[in-house]
Structure formats: structure tokens, C-alpha cells
Design an enzyme around this catalytic site. Structure first.
Site, short mmCIF file in Angstrom:
data_model
loop_
_atom_site.label_atom_id
_atom_site.label_comp_id
_atom_site.label_asym_id
_atom_site.label_seq_id
_atom_site.Cartn_x
_atom_site.Cartn_y
_atom_site.Cartn_z
N LYS A 14 0.87 -1.19 0.00
CA LYS A 14 0.00 0.00 0.00
C LYS A 14 0.90 1.23 0.00
O LYS A 14 1.97 1.20 0.61
CB LYS A 14 -0.84 0.04 1.28
CG LYS A 14 -1.95 -0.97 1.33
CD LYS A 14 -2.85 -0.67 2.53
CE LYS A 14 -3.56 -1.92 2.96
NZ LYS A 14 -3.70 -2.09 4.38
N HIS A 179 -0.47 -2.00 16.82
CA HIS A 179 -1.35 -0.86 16.49
C HIS A 179 -0.89 0.43 17.16
O HIS A 179 -1.66 1.38 17.31
CB HIS A 179 -2.81 -1.09 16.96
CG HIS A 179 -3.56 -2.15 16.23
ND1 HIS A 179 -4.51 -2.93 16.86
CD2 HIS A 179 -3.53 -2.54 14.94
CE1 HIS A 179 -5.03 -3.77 15.98
NE2 HIS A 179 -4.45 -3.54 14.80
N LEU A 206 -10.70 -0.82 17.24
CA LEU A 206 -11.52 -2.01 17.02
C LEU A 206 -11.75 -2.18 15.53
O LEU A 206 -12.52 -1.43 14.90
CB LEU A 206 -12.87 -1.86 17.75
CG LEU A 206 -12.80 -1.46 19.24
CD1 LEU A 206 -14.21 -1.24 19.81
CD2 LEU A 206 -12.05 -2.51 20.05
N GLY A 207 -11.06 -3.14 14.95
CA GLY A 207 -11.20 -3.41 13.51
C GLY A 207 -11.25 -4.91 13.32
O GLY A 207 -11.78 -5.63 14.16
N GLY A 209 -8.51 -6.63 13.42
CA GLY A 209 -7.67 -6.84 14.60
C GLY A 209 -8.02 -5.74 15.58
O GLY A 209 -8.26 -4.61 15.15
N ARG A 238 -9.46 -13.90 15.44
CA ARG A 238 -8.52 -14.27 16.51
C ARG A 238 -9.24 -14.36 17.84
O ARG A 238 -10.14 -13.55 18.13
CB ARG A 238 -7.42 -13.22 16.64
CG ARG A 238 -6.50 -13.19 15.48
CD ARG A 238 -5.39 -12.16 15.71
NE ARG A 238 -5.06 -11.52 14.46
CZ ARG A 238 -4.68 -10.25 14.34
NH1 ARG A 238 -4.56 -9.47 15.39
NH2 ARG A 238 -4.41 -9.76 13.16
N ARG A 282 -20.24 -6.49 10.82
CA ARG A 282 -21.54 -6.13 10.21
C ARG A 282 -22.35 -7.37 9.87
O ARG A 282 -23.54 -7.44 10.16
CB ARG A 282 -21.32 -5.31 8.92
CG ARG A 282 -20.89 -3.90 9.17
CD ARG A 282 -20.41 -3.23 7.93
NE ARG A 282 -19.14 -3.83 7.46
CZ ARG A 282 -18.35 -3.28 6.56
NH1 ARG A 282 -18.69 -2.16 6.00
NH2 ARG A 282 -17.22 -3.86 6.21
N GLU A 331 -14.83 3.42 14.70
CA GLU A 331 -15.18 4.69 14.06
C GLU A 331 -16.60 4.70 13.54
O GLU A 331 -17.26 5.73 13.51
CB GLU A 331 -14.26 4.94 12.84
CG GLU A 331 -12.86 5.29 13.19
CD GLU A 331 -11.92 5.21 11.98
OE1 GLU A 331 -12.37 5.38 10.84
OE2 GLU A 331 -10.72 4.98 12.20
#
Ligand code: ADP
Length: 396
Positions: A14, A179, A206-207, A209, A238, A282, A331
Site C-alpha cells: 500500500k 497498532h 476495534l477493527g 484486529g 482471533r 456487520r 469509528e
């Protein structure tokens, strides 16, 4: 100055090009399927995305393609690669020695290579990304920004595991935390908002990971991820923290070797493992709405563990000034934020439900209820910009 930020994964790369005078992102994109076949998506704000398939045999081929696109008369944003003043590299693990963002020379590369054993997934691609960029852009500084370095301020009591001390000495088994660049970014943002340089802050990234970090005055005092990103709260796939004996017992009962067990804990657990539906929050919530009991349970477990960590960090810091949510779930997902903050009023956390649920996705929003002791926020993270800032500071 223009800074190129690079994040190399095993088969991906990226990139983002920043103009540090304005803070603008001039272009960004993603090379995928490196070493397999190859594809690139190149984006410029306000313009149509460019996508193509191109053979990318390694990271060097990927960065060469990125530079040719950045300098392309039609698709580019700079006239020559000489306009790039420095390159910032996201590196997950800086071990015990790379305690702050650093210019990467031979000594640093050697050290990164020496810690591949404790960072087998992310270490090799990061090193090959740095080497590729150094060979293509030999005349600029290459800066490593390490996810772990934010945690170099933790005290021994927070990072030494209660196992035989010789194992720490022999293998460097300890809490490193991950992170860190994201936690550092949102923590600094909230300290600026509060105007309090001694603020006690809990940041919840919070994603897919997830990790939670406690900071006092912008210095990390504890974090939920540990020796690897496996520890802490449950995540997409995980498990997060477990009774260690669960691991050895499963290995015995199911006849699994260490690699198979790691796979079970890393890729088949968490939201996916409990819900049996998906690793994506989701999807799990949709399934819960459709009556999936295990999806409801997976969400309850997630919220339960996050609350426990928040409570323990308030105890550790003897107080709390701000609670911050960031990353994909933090977010964007007001419902999860609401569930986490419910019944935390004893700790001073109370949120305005209407503001929280109405918060525009991906925008910085204070969701504190009027009169609450602790201020609560949803703040979009920007690890790339943080990397660019560190790189800029080391390149001036
Ligand atoms: P990564 O750790 O891979 O960077 P992200 O920070 O993108 O992951 O987070 C991915 C998680 O965020 C997924 O569980 C996804 O469901 C959740 N997520 C992303 N966007 C939204 C949204 N608009 N509403 C709710 N959840 C979201």
C-alpha cells in the site's frame, strides 16, 4: 516536502504520497497479488481511479510500478521521483531495540532480520519492502515507523509475563503491543482536544484486529495485545486472551501441532469462531438480527471483553479523562460503541445516545453525554499520516 508512505505485506504493497506543506494526500493505492500475478489500484483525490493488472514479480517490481504511475504525465501527481523527499515504512515489529521511529540503515535492517523469528508473518515482507524501496530510491532517507515503539514506555510490570524469567532473557518473550501508531495518533488528537497534557486516555482500536491501550500524558502504560497481536480482546478471526491450558488441552484432544493450533487461534476463532457466520462485525450483527443465537453470543462476548479491559485500565491508571473509539468498528459502529459504554457510568463514562448513533461514519465526533466526567469520542485513525509526520521530522 513530499513523503511517500509504504506498507508492504506478504503479497501486497500500500502507498500514499503526502504533501507535507498542506497535509494533503496527493495519491494513494494498493498493489496486490505480488509474486502471484499482480494488480494495482491507483487513486487520486477527485479523479477517476486507475486499475490495471500487471505482472509484479516482487516488491521491487511493485514499487517501480508505483513510481512510474506517480510520475506518469496523465495519471501521475509529480513530475519526477526526485520530488519525493523521504519514504516512511510501516513496520509492525521493532523488537526491543527500535524504540522509536528511525532512519533505516544497515544496522537497523540487520536488527529487523534478527527478530524475524518473533515476527514471522510481518517481518519478511516489511524488510523486503524497505530493501526494494531503498534500491529504487537510494538517495532519500527511509524511515521505519514501528507499531511496537509506542509501547517502549511501558513499565516492566506491564510487559514481563509471569513465566520463568529466563524465557524472557532467552527468547525475548514479553508484551510488545501492536497498532501503536494508531493509538498514538488518536491519543494525541484527543489530548489536543482536551488541552490536557497529562490526560489519562483509553484508546480502543476495534477493527479486524483489535487492541486497547491505556496512556497517561501521551505515553502508553499498558495495552491488550502482547507478544503477538493474538492477545487481548476477541477479534474477527482471533481468539484474544484465553486460559493457556485451553491451548494445550485442544492440542492434545484434537492432535494438533503448534502451527495447526496457531491457525485455529488466528484464523478460525473470534467473531467467526463463535458465530460460525463471519469475521465481519456487520455480517454478524445482521445474522443476529435474523435470529442467529451464536451471532448474538459472539457480539456479547466481544463487548464483555472490551468492557473488562477498559475497567482494568481505569484501575491501573487510577482514573480516566477520555475514552476513544477508532478503526473500522470503533469509528463506524455506533451500536457497538453504545453496548460497550452501557453501564460504565460508575467509571464516569456516559454517552449521548442520539449523538452517538447519529454520528457520521468516519468523522471525528464527541459522543459524551452532557455532564459526564469522562469525555468519549469516535476519532478516525490515520496511521499513514502519523508515519508521514515521523518521516518528515526525521528528514528535515
Ligand atoms: P483492519 O483491522 O483490517 O484494518 P478495519 O479497521 O477496516 O480492519 O475494520 C474492519 C471491521 O470494521 C469489520 O469487522 C467491519 O465489519 C467493521 N466495519 C467497517 N465499516 C463499518 C461500518 N460502516 N459499520 C460497521 N462496522 C464497520
Amino acid at each position: 516536502m513530499k513523503i511517500l508512505v509504504v506498507n508492504a505485506g506478504s503479497s501486497s504493497l500500500k502507498y500514499q504520497l503526502f504533501d507535507m506543506d498542506t497535509g494533503d494526500v496527493l495519491a494513494k493505492g494498493l498493489c496486490e497479488r505480488i509474486g502471484i500475478d499482480g494488480a494495482i489500484t491507483h487513486k487520486r483525490p477527485g479523479k477517476e481511479n486507475y486499475k490495471s493488472e500487471a505482472p509484479l514479480k516482487d516488491h521491487k517490481a511493485a514499487i517501480e510500478l508505483v513510481l512510474s504511475l506517480l510520475c506518469d504525465p496523465d495519471l501521475g501527481v509529480i513530475s519526477s521521483a526526485d520530488e519525493i523527499g523521504a519514504v516512511g515504512h510501516r513496520v509492525a515489529h521493532g523488537g526491543e531495540k527500535l524504540r522509536q521511529s528511525s532512519v533505516i540503515g544497515e544496522k537497523e535492517l540487520e536488527y529487523l532480520e534478527s527478530i524475524v523469528e518473533i515476527n514471522p508473518l510481518h517481518g519478511p515482507p516489511a524488510i523486503s519492502g524497505i530493501k526494494a524501496c531503498q534500491s529504487v530510491m537510494p538517495n532519500v532517507k527511509h524511515v521505519g515507523v514501528f507499531d511496537t515503539s509506542y509501547y517502549s514506555t511501558m513499565e516492566e510490570k506491564a510487559y514481563i509475563y509471569p513465566i520463568p524469567y529466563e524465557l524472557y532473557e532467552k527468547y525475548k518473550i514479553r508484551r510488545y503491543g501492536f497498532h501503536g501508531t494508531s493509538h498514538r495518533y488518536v491519543c494525541q488528537k484527543v489530548m489536543d482536544i482536551l488541552g490536557n497534557k497529562d490526560a489519562k486516555v483509553i484508546t480502543c482500536h476495534l477493527g479486524n484486529g483489535s487492541s486497547i491501550t491505556a496512556s497517561v500524558g501521551g505515553r502508553a502504560v499498558d495495552t491488550s495485545m502482547g507478544f503477538t497481536p493474538q492477545e487481548g480482546v476477541p477479534m474477527g478471526t482471533r481468539s484474544g486472551s484465553l486460559d493457556p491450558t485451553v491451548v494445550t488441552y485442544i492440542m492434545k484432544k484434537e492432535g494438533l501441532n503448534p502451527e495447526e493450533m496457531e491457525k485455529l487461534l488466528n484464523s478460525k476463532s473470534g467473531l467467526l469462531g463463535v458465530s460460525g457466520v463471519s469475521s465481519d462485525c456487520r455480517d454478524v450483527m445482521i445474522a443476529e438480527g435474523e435470529g442467529s443465537k451464536r451471532s448474538a453470543l459472539a457480539m456479547e462476548i466481544l463487548v464483555h471483553y472490551i468492557k473488562k479491559i477498559i475497567g482494568s485500565y481505569v484501575a491501573e491508571m487510577n482514573g480516566l479523562d477520555a475514552l476513544v473509539f477508532t478503526a473500522g468498528i470503533g469509528e463506524n459502529d455506533g451500536v457497538v460503541r453504545e453496548l460497550i459504554c452501557k453501564d460504565l457510568s460508575y467509571l464516569g463514562v456516559e454517552i449521548d445516545s442520539e449523538v452517538n448513533l447519529g454520528a457520521k461514519r468516519g468523522t471525528q465526533t464527541e459522543i459524551t453525554k452532557a455532564g459526564a466526567k469522562v469525555r468519549t469520542f469516535a476519532i478516525p485513525t490515520d496511521e499513514e499520516y502519523m508515519i508521514a509526520l515521523d518521516t518528515y521530522a526525521l528528514s528535515k
